[in-house]
Design an enzyme around this catalytic site. Structure first.
Site, PDB file in Angstrom:
ATOM      1  N   LYS A 116      26.362  45.465  45.795  1.00  0.00           N
ATOM      2  CA  LYS A 116      27.028  46.762  45.745  1.00  0.00           C
ATOM      3  C   LYS A 116      26.248  47.857  46.460  1.00  0.00           C
ATOM      4  O   LYS A 116      26.826  48.765  47.063  1.00  0.00           O
ATOM      5  CB  LYS A 116      27.269  47.153  44.284  1.00  0.00           C
ATOM      6  N   GLU A 200      25.506  55.084  39.335  1.00  0.00           N
ATOM      7  CA  GLU A 200      26.445  55.967  40.016  1.00  0.00           C
ATOM      8  C   GLU A 200      27.082  56.924  39.019  1.00  0.00           C
ATOM      9  O   GLU A 200      27.073  56.701  37.804  1.00  0.00           O
ATOM     10  CB  GLU A 200      27.523  55.158  40.746  1.00  0.00           C
ATOM     11  N   GLU A 275      38.202  47.879  46.226  1.00  0.00           N
ATOM     12  CA  GLU A 275      38.427  48.587  44.979  1.00  0.00           C
ATOM     13  C   GLU A 275      37.952  50.035  45.092  1.00  0.00           C
ATOM     14  O   GLU A 275      36.844  50.301  45.554  1.00  0.00           O
ATOM     15  CB  GLU A 275      37.707  47.878  43.826  1.00  0.00           C
ATOM     16  N   GLU A 293      33.688  48.811  45.388  1.00  0.00           N
ATOM     17  CA  GLU A 293      33.192  47.512  45.822  1.00  0.00           C
ATOM     18  C   GLU A 293      34.323  46.754  46.502  1.00  0.00           C
ATOM     19  O   GLU A 293      35.485  47.162  46.444  1.00  0.00           O
ATOM     20  CB  GLU A 293      32.672  46.700  44.629  1.00  0.00           C
ATOM     21  N   ASN A 295      35.870  42.809  46.656  1.00  0.00           N
ATOM     22  CA  ASN A 295      35.870  41.431  46.182  1.00  0.00           C
ATOM     23  C   ASN A 295      36.318  40.536  47.327  1.00  0.00           C
ATOM     24  O   ASN A 295      37.468  40.617  47.772  1.00  0.00           O
ATOM     25  CB  ASN A 295      36.803  41.273  44.980  1.00  0.00           C
ATOM     26  N   ARG A 297      37.392  37.618  47.939  1.00  0.00           N
ATOM     27  CA  ARG A 297      38.074  36.417  47.454  1.00  0.00           C
ATOM     28  C   ARG A 297      39.469  36.806  46.994  1.00  0.00           C
ATOM     29  O   ARG A 297      39.839  37.981  47.025  1.00  0.00           O
ATOM     30  CB  ARG A 297      37.303  35.818  46.276  1.00  0.00           C
TER      31      ARG A 297
END
Length: 666
Positions: A116, A200, A275, A293, A295, A297
């Site tokens: 991240k 964060e 996201e 982030e 993903n 997949r």
């Protein structure tokens, strides 16, 4: 196109990939552990290869065994599903080195987005907005606490390799920073082999909106619109929908373009999800969302995107991996209707969403499609009689609905959940049903704090109501009239001096329920509970459905009797009753106030209690890791610890005695 692929996964997602591959004429190879030898994905595949013992680290994370299985069976490509090795760049490299195709992005793309901290730095360079925070390498707790002070509380601590809520902690008080940081590190190490964390700013009224992207090997990248995943508990998604409620077209375009730019920045190929966290305090705005982030997949919630676009994302994955170009451009895509997905888990919601295990003695879902878009779709890798194992994620099924608009689709979800009947393990179905009826959710007022904020109202009462107890009590005695037509059957309870009277004894949550049952001549029963009595009539309907007449008020109830168990289902709620064996003794329960038992199978990671220690009710005594999540076990009361029976690293099962306290009268 490939002739044969291997699926390096299990359960629902393995079944999902197998079904699409079968429609495309592609043969499949499954892999399985000891615990999964009889699983549905094994029986669906054309071939199956055993890869090791039940623990994940000894089977589904064994890259060399999986690759060898592909080579031995002649598979040309490997589909990773989600979880396990799906976002492991070393696995991708090993697959390529073996001369096989990885059905997913390149190792370099996974590298770029897998951590991240590095991903956020890359997004800043690409011009994608990111949440303020610290993503550096310094992991000194004092340094990070100072950075948190600069950012301003509340803050989020996140394992940089994390996902699915693992390794994530919300900290609102600076005094809690150190303990929460250490807990996030442990979960990061346990789940992903990486303890490094970032911090964060926590958005006070956040909405979790993600964009499905797809890229091919020819440089084309498109987005397939958004999904709103704001309904979460412990940072894990519960109900997802597409599109997002109250999404202005300009914000959709801006967010979609930002996601495409993020994918292009790393040369992304295949299915991925970018996201974003959005500030929902005053409506969605073009300058009010930030990258969280990516993903790299397929996502668990991909069916809602399939529903509103009409696309099969797994089929697209296979075609893109085989070298085909995307068969459409951005302007060809549009949104059709509204879709929801609810995840049914074996978990005990009132006990803090603790994972549950058990044998699914009864499993019934509403009529619908399986692994393909329909008005009601059920995706599951579990069948009746299967066990919920402590080794893997306890998801039982995904319920997906697709309707013409949000209001209709949400009503369809509520109706579908009411028809999901699971017996043999505690589930979250009642919780999902309550959530689907939540006034704020129905109005589209969603944010990631909704569940935590309204949890008490969403947790359905675990005590069954009178008519359900009455019906189960009558059923436990086998007194329900049959449709045999035998005239003597109607006289089964007749006595020349009066009707017979029976005593029903059933158990619910280990509590004994006693009722006196007096059959009446017209097929009804008087159920006596102390000084209170109710008259109930039961008419057997088709299958498991009964119509109850309780003091003149009728309702419908599903009842299932299996061996010495009775399962009752009504309006999304379920209750399990046990019919005790009259020849077996019933031991008295242990004094729960003096003992701490394991509430689930797992591994003890921290032991805070010591013999002779004075504790206060609620103090953390142990930390138990189950299904890759940590659960703190509190002191049941104020008192003195008498004996600690476990050590860190020990495996325990549900009900194991962990600690004894000195009796209160000493």
């Amino acid at each position: 196109m490939f002739d044969k692929i291997l699926i390096a996964n299990r359960g629902e997602i393995a079944c999902r990939v197998i079904m699409t591959a079968r429609k495309m004429g592609v043969r499949t190879v499954a892999v399985y552990s000891d615990a999964d030898a009889q699983s549905q994905h094994v029986s669906l595949a054309d071939e199956a290869v055993h890869i090791g013992p039940s623990p994940v680290a000894e089977s589904y994370l064994q890259a060399d065994r999986i690759i060898q299985a592909a080579l031995d069976t002649g598979a040309q490509a490997i589909h990773p599903g989600y979880g396990f090795l799906s976002e492991n760049p070393d696995f991708v490299r090993e697959v390529g080195a073996a001369g096989l195709t990885f059905i997913g992005p390149s190792a370099s793309a996974i590298d770029a987005m897998g951590l991240k901290d590095a991903a956020k730095s890359l997004m800043v360079e690409a011009g994608v907005p990111v949440v303020p925070g610290y993503q550096g390498s310094n992991q000194d707790p004092a340094f990070l606490a100072a950075e948190a002070d600069k950012i301003g509380y509340p803050i989020l601590i996140k394992a940089r390799a994390g996902g699915g809520g693992k390794g994530m902690r919300l900290v609102e008080n600076p005094a809690d920073f150190k303990s929460e940081f250490e807990a996030a590190q442990r979960e990061g190490q346990s789940s992903f082999g990486d303890p490094i964390c970032l911090i964060e700013k926590y958005i006070a009224q956040p909405r979790h909106v993600e964009i499905q992207v797809f890229g091919d090997q020819h440089g084309n990248v498109v987005h397939l619109f958004e999904r709103d995943c704001s309904l979460q508990r412990r940072y894990q998604k519960v109900i997802e929908e597409a599109p997002a409620p109250d999404m202005p077209p300009a914000v959709r375009a801006a967010m979609g373009q930002a996601a495409v730019e993020a994918a292009k920045a790393i040369g992304y190929v295949g299915a991925g999800t970018v996201e974003f966290i959005a500030d929902g305090s005053d409506g969605l705005k073009e300058d009010g969302f930030w990258f969280m982030e990516m993903n790299t997949r397929l996502q668990v919630e991909h069916p809602v995107t399939e529903a509103i676009t009409g696309l099969d994302l797994v089929a697209l994955q296979l075609r893109v991996a085989a070298g085909d170009a995307l068969p459409f451009c951005q302007d060809d895509l549009s949104i059709d209707g509204w879709a929801f997905e609810a995840r049914i888990y074996a978990e005990d919601v009132p006990k803090g969403f603790l994972p549950a295990i058990g044998t699914l003695n009864h499993l019934a879902f509403p009529a619908g499609t399986t692994f393909e878009t329909g008005s009601v779709r059920i995706d599951s890798g579990i069948r009746s009689g299967d066990d919920i194992s402590p080794f893997y994620d306890p998801m039982i099924a995904k319920v997906i609905v697709h309707g013409p608009d949000r209001r209709t689709a949400l009503k369809m979800l509520t109706a579908a959940l009411a028809q999901c009947h699971v017996g043999g393990a505690t589930t979250n179905i009642a919780f999902l049903s309550a959530l689907s009826k939540h006034t704020g959710f129905q109005a589209g007022n969603v944010d990631t704090n909704l569940i935590a904020r309204d949890l008490d109202g969403l947790i359905d009462a675990t005590t069954p109501v009178d008519h359900i107890i009455a019906a189960a009590s009558v059923l436990s005695l086998g007194l329900v009239p049959t449709a045999s037509g035998d005239p003597w059957q109607s006289l089964a309870n007749w006595r020349h001096w009066s009707n017979a009277t029976y005593t029903s004894r059933i158990l619910h949550d280990a509590e004994v329920i006693l009722r006196k049952i007096e059959p009446l001549s017209d097929g009804r029963f008087v159920v006596h509970d102390g000084d209170t009595s109710r008259t109930i009539g039961i008419v057997h309907k088709a299958g498991t459905q009964y119509t109850l007449d309780l003091d003149g008020v009728q309702s419908t109830l599903d009842l299932v009797v299996q061996d010495r168990s009775i399962f009752a289902f009504q309006d999304g709620r379920s209750f399990a009753f046990e019919i005790p064996d009259p020849l077996a003794g019933h031991a008295e329960g242990a004094d729960g106030g003096d003992n701490v038992f394991a509430p689930m199978p797992g591994m003890v990671t921290i032991v805070s209690a010591k013999p002779g220690q004075s504790v206060t009710e609620g103090d953390s005594l142990f930390v138990l890791e189950a299904m890759k999540m940590e659960h703190a076990l509190p002191a049941p009361r104020d008192g003195i610890v008498a004996e600690v029976l476990v050590q860190p690293g020990m495996q325990v099962v549900d009900g194991d005695l962990l600690l004894q306290m000195e009796p209160e009268d000493e």
